[in-house]
Design an enzyme around this catalytic site. Structure first.
Site, short mmCIF file in Angstrom:
data_model
loop_
_atom_site.label_atom_id
_atom_site.label_comp_id
_atom_site.label_asym_id
_atom_site.label_seq_id
_atom_site.Cartn_x
_atom_site.Cartn_y
_atom_site.Cartn_z
CB SER A 32 6.89 1.24 -5.18
OG SER A 32 6.33 2.43 -4.66
CE1 TYR B 63 5.45 -0.97 -0.18
CE2 TYR B 63 6.23 1.11 -1.12
CZ TYR B 63 5.47 -0.05 -1.22
OH TYR B 63 4.75 -0.30 -2.36
P1 NAD Z 1 -2.50 -6.25 -1.92
O1 NAD Z 1 -2.48 -6.12 -0.44
O2 NAD Z 1 -3.80 -6.14 -2.65
O3 NAD Z 1 -1.78 -7.61 -2.34
C1 NAD Z 1 -0.64 -8.11 -1.71
C2 NAD Z 1 -0.50 -9.58 -1.99
O4 NAD Z 1 0.65 -10.07 -1.29
C3 NAD Z 1 -1.69 -10.40 -1.49
O5 NAD Z 1 -1.98 -11.41 -2.43
C4 NAD Z 1 -1.18 -10.99 -0.18
O6 NAD Z 1 -1.80 -12.21 0.17
C5 NAD Z 1 0.28 -11.21 -0.55
N1 NAD Z 1 1.14 -11.38 0.62
C6 NAD Z 1 1.32 -10.57 1.68
N2 NAD Z 1 2.17 -11.12 2.56
C7 NAD Z 1 2.55 -12.32 2.04
C8 NAD Z 1 3.41 -13.37 2.49
N3 NAD Z 1 4.07 -13.32 3.65
N4 NAD Z 1 3.54 -14.46 1.68
C9 NAD Z 1 2.86 -14.56 0.52
N5 NAD Z 1 2.05 -13.59 0.06
C10 NAD Z 1 1.89 -12.48 0.81
O7 NAD Z 1 -1.49 -5.12 -2.44
P2 NAD Z 1 -1.23 -4.50 -3.89
O8 NAD Z 1 -1.59 -3.07 -3.79
O9 NAD Z 1 -1.79 -5.32 -4.99
O10 NAD Z 1 0.38 -4.59 -3.93
C11 NAD Z 1 1.11 -5.53 -4.70
C12 NAD Z 1 2.52 -5.02 -4.90
O11 NAD Z 1 2.46 -3.75 -5.56
C13 NAD Z 1 3.31 -4.78 -3.60
O12 NAD Z 1 4.66 -5.17 -3.79
C14 NAD Z 1 3.20 -3.27 -3.41
O13 NAD Z 1 4.29 -2.77 -2.68
C15 NAD Z 1 3.24 -2.81 -4.85
N6 NAD Z 1 2.70 -1.47 -5.08
C16 NAD Z 1 1.40 -1.16 -4.78
C17 NAD Z 1 0.92 0.12 -5.02
C18 NAD Z 1 -0.51 0.53 -4.72
O14 NAD Z 1 -0.81 1.73 -4.75
N7 NAD Z 1 -1.43 -0.38 -4.47
C19 NAD Z 1 1.79 1.08 -5.55
C20 NAD Z 1 3.11 0.73 -5.85
C21 NAD Z 1 3.55 -0.55 -5.61
#
Ligand code: NAD
Length: 262
Positions: free
Chosen positions: A144, A157
């Site tokens: 991130s 985080y």
């Molecule tokens: P999201 O909430 O859409 O997806 C998260 C996924 O993780 C889901 O499939 C959920 O079921 C799974 N998950 C959560 N807890 C779990 C567990 N205990 N065991 C197994 N699976 C689990 O979120 P996203 O925005 O797609 O984020 C995905 C990654 O990208 C994360 O690591 C997040 O930190 C990172 N990220 C997101 C953003 C953003 O703006 N959306 C920015 C930078 C980084």
């Protein structure tokens, strides 16, 4: 022939958002897929079946909980027994919690460190022996912008994401002579259902237009004033799997509309 034809990709947290886009992009490139993540069984089955139908590959779902090391090892084993190998491991599952450090619930700290950081260690630990044996592998971690800079109230985080950047570099050095690369991708704000759902509430509570919420609240830190798309993040991951990317390792690749340049 796609970049990943005949190969298998395990993508954690791929029932939603960025993870689902990684899984679909890797399937489009020819990989069989191990999906992982939470959700309603019928929704997960729909996504799994769509990957098979749309890209003519095989996909299975592992329900492994990313807080449980034994389940993470079983997820990697599922890929190896079902498809014969795990060639690509994408550590992507993640959660967020926002609170001042002195009020941060201990169980939220533990959960974020477990899901956003330790799960990547457990997955890598399980997948590397097979990659070394076959002499090829790609490990991609979703970090991130918060692996490079901090924001207040996100102590767990930001700590986990800085940890992911360090783990990425360490693993890259350890596996460098085995044709295995290990990189992380550091998105800024990505347009996911999670983000989209927050807009109407914020419009109401702050008495703002949708554009004001996006530009002045969400994208305050992002100079382009545009969200990253999940497809853009996934395309970079597929590139990292190509031969052209074989000398990119230990890198932390920003895709944040200029956020961390400021
Ligand atoms: P999201 O909430 O859409 O997806 C998260 C996924 O993780 C889901 O499939 C959920 O079921 C799974 N998950 C959560 N807890 C779990 C567990 N205990 N065991 C197994 N699976 C689990 O979120 P996203 O925005 O797609 O984020 C995905 C990654 O990208 C994360 O690591 C997040 O930190 C990172 N990220 C997101 C953003 C953003 O703006 N959306 C920015 C930078 C980084």
């Amino acid at each position: 022939m796609g970049t990943l034809t005949g190969k298998t990709a395990v993508v954690t947290g791929s029932t939603s958002g960025i993870g689902l886009a990684y899984a679909r992009a890797m399937a489009k490139a020819g990989a069989n897929i191990v999906l992982n993540g939470m959700g309603k069984p019928e929704d997960i089955e729909k996504e799994r079946a769509a990957i098979e139908a749309d890209f003519k590959v095989k996909a299975v779902h592992s329900p492994a909980d990313m807080t449980k090391p034994a389940e993470i090892a079983a997820m990697v084993a599922l890929g190896e027994t079902t498809f014969g190998s795990v060639d690509v491991l994408v550590n992507n599952a993640g959660i967020q919690y926002v609170a001042p450090v002195e009020e941060f619930p201990i169980e939220k700290w533990d959960a974020i460190i477990a899901i956003n950081l330790s799960s990547a260690f457990h997955g890598i630990r399980a997948a590397v022996p097979g990659m070394k044996k076959r002499g090829w592998g790609r490990i991609i971690n979703t970090a991130s912008a918060h692996s490079l800079v901090a924001s207040p109230f996100k102590s767990a985080y930001v700590s986990a994401k800085h940890g992911i950047a360090g783990l990425t570099k360490t693993v890259a050095l350890e596996v460098a002579t085995h044709k295995i690369t290990c990189n992380c991708i550091s998105p800024g704000y990505v347009w996911t259902p999670l983000v989209e759902k927050q807009i109407p509430d914020t419009m109401k509570t702050r008495n703002m237009t949708k554009e004001q919420v996006i530009n002045d609240v969400m994208l305050d830190a992002q100079p382009t004033k545009q969200f990253v798309t999940v497809e853009q993040v996934a395309a970079l991951a597929v590139f990292l799997c190509s031969d052209d990317a074989s000398q990119i390792t230990g890198a932390n690749l920003s895709m944040d509309g200029g956020w961390t340049a400021a």
